[in-house]
Write a protein that holds these residues in place. Structure first.
Motif, mmCIF file in Angstrom:
data_model
loop_
_atom_site.group_PDB
_atom_site.id
_atom_site.type_symbol
_atom_site.label_atom_id
_atom_site.label_comp_id
_atom_site.label_asym_id
_atom_site.label_seq_id
_atom_site.Cartn_x
_atom_site.Cartn_y
_atom_site.Cartn_z
ATOM 1 N N HIS A 3 -11.316 -0.694 3.970
ATOM 2 C CA HIS A 3 -10.375 -1.822 4.011
ATOM 3 C C HIS A 3 -11.031 -3.031 4.646
ATOM 4 O O HIS A 3 -11.645 -2.941 5.697
ATOM 5 C CB HIS A 3 -9.135 -1.438 4.813
ATOM 6 C CG HIS A 3 -8.284 -2.604 5.171
ATOM 7 N ND1 HIS A 3 -7.581 -3.316 4.229
ATOM 8 C CD2 HIS A 3 -8.041 -3.205 6.353
ATOM 9 C CE1 HIS A 3 -6.929 -4.283 4.835
ATOM 10 N NE2 HIS A 3 -7.192 -4.250 6.119
ATOM 11 N N LEU A 35 -5.568 -5.241 -9.149
ATOM 12 C CA LEU A 35 -4.749 -4.291 -9.906
ATOM 13 C C LEU A 35 -5.049 -4.368 -11.402
ATOM 14 O O LEU A 35 -5.090 -3.348 -12.091
ATOM 15 C CB LEU A 35 -3.267 -4.560 -9.656
ATOM 16 C CG LEU A 35 -2.771 -4.279 -8.245
ATOM 17 C CD1 LEU A 35 -1.375 -4.874 -8.055
ATOM 18 C CD2 LEU A 35 -2.773 -2.793 -7.953
ATOM 19 N N PRO A 39 -8.021 -0.703 -13.083
ATOM 20 C CA PRO A 39 -6.869 0.192 -13.132
ATOM 21 C C PRO A 39 -7.172 1.583 -12.592
ATOM 22 O O PRO A 39 -6.257 2.336 -12.279
ATOM 23 C CB PRO A 39 -6.505 0.226 -14.615
ATOM 24 C CG PRO A 39 -7.708 -0.225 -15.344
ATOM 25 C CD PRO A 39 -8.466 -1.113 -14.401
ATOM 26 N N ASN A 40 -8.450 1.925 -12.462
ATOM 27 C CA ASN A 40 -8.818 3.224 -11.913
ATOM 28 C C ASN A 40 -8.875 3.223 -10.381
ATOM 29 O O ASN A 40 -9.141 4.246 -9.772
ATOM 30 C CB ASN A 40 -10.162 3.679 -12.468
ATOM 31 C CG ASN A 40 -11.286 2.707 -12.130
ATOM 32 O OD1 ASN A 40 -11.062 1.507 -12.061
ATOM 33 N ND2 ASN A 40 -12.476 3.217 -11.925
ATOM 34 N N VAL A 41 -8.605 2.060 -9.776
ATOM 35 C CA VAL A 41 -8.594 1.938 -8.326
ATOM 36 C C VAL A 41 -7.150 1.858 -7.857
ATOM 37 O O VAL A 41 -6.349 1.108 -8.410
ATOM 38 C CB VAL A 41 -9.355 0.665 -7.865
ATOM 39 C CG1 VAL A 41 -9.204 0.447 -6.368
ATOM 40 C CG2 VAL A 41 -10.807 0.759 -8.257
ATOM 41 N N ILE A 42 -6.828 2.648 -6.878
ATOM 42 C CA ILE A 42 -5.489 2.598 -6.301
ATOM 43 C C ILE A 42 -5.561 1.730 -5.058
ATOM 44 O O ILE A 42 -6.259 2.060 -4.104
ATOM 45 C CB ILE A 42 -4.974 3.995 -5.944
ATOM 46 C CG1 ILE A 42 -4.875 4.843 -7.207
ATOM 47 C CG2 ILE A 42 -3.625 3.911 -5.258
ATOM 48 C CD1 ILE A 42 -4.571 6.285 -6.950
ATOM 49 N N SER A 43 -4.870 0.631 -5.103
ATOM 50 C CA SER A 43 -4.858 -0.288 -3.969
ATOM 51 C C SER A 43 -3.711 0.095 -3.038
ATOM 52 O O SER A 43 -2.575 0.251 -3.477
ATOM 53 C CB SER A 43 -4.683 -1.717 -4.472
ATOM 54 O OG SER A 43 -4.591 -2.601 -3.397
ATOM 55 N N ILE A 44 -4.025 0.255 -1.778
ATOM 56 C CA ILE A 44 -3.011 0.586 -0.782
ATOM 57 C C ILE A 44 -3.087 -0.469 0.315
ATOM 58 O O ILE A 44 -3.705 -0.265 1.355
ATOM 59 C CB ILE A 44 -3.233 1.990 -0.189
ATOM 60 C CG1 ILE A 44 -3.346 3.024 -1.304
ATOM 61 C CG2 ILE A 44 -2.098 2.341 0.770
ATOM 62 C CD1 ILE A 44 -3.751 4.393 -0.828
ATOM 63 N N TYR A 60 2.804 -6.922 -7.681
ATOM 64 C CA TYR A 60 2.850 -6.067 -8.870
ATOM 65 C C TYR A 60 3.574 -6.733 -10.027
ATOM 66 O O TYR A 60 3.298 -6.436 -11.182
ATOM 67 C CB TYR A 60 3.504 -4.733 -8.527
ATOM 68 C CG TYR A 60 2.639 -3.866 -7.640
ATOM 69 C CD1 TYR A 60 1.709 -3.001 -8.183
ATOM 70 C CD2 TYR A 60 2.748 -3.932 -6.257
ATOM 71 C CE1 TYR A 60 0.897 -2.229 -7.383
ATOM 72 C CE2 TYR A 60 1.957 -3.146 -5.447
ATOM 73 C CZ TYR A 60 1.030 -2.303 -6.005
ATOM 74 O OH TYR A 60 0.238 -1.525 -5.221
#
Length: 66
Positions: A3, A35, A39-44, A60
């Motif tokens: 992060h 995003l 699309p294969n990355v999950i953003s948190i 989003y």
């Protein structure tokens, strides 16, 4: 990926102009770009501020063409 908070002073005038034109913050725009771009990355995105949480969540629903 570790992060790293978004550093506002790393943005150029074009990024601020585009965000302003779209009616969003630069942070929202950058999160939406991530995003859409990966699309294969999950953003948190994390925050301790309820206002920032709402800003992050609204990313989003943004419809921006990059």
């Amino acid at each position: 990926m570790a992060h790293t908070p978004v550093a506002v002073n790393n943005w150029d005038d074009n990024a601020f102009a585009k965000a302003d034109k779209e009616g969003v913050s630069v942070n929202q725009m950058s999160l939406k770009w991530l995003l859409d771009y990966a699309p294969n990355v999950i953003s948190i995105p994390g925050t301790s501020s309820e206002n920032h949480l709402m800003e992050n969540l609204s990313s989003y629903g943004i419809n921006i063409k990059f």
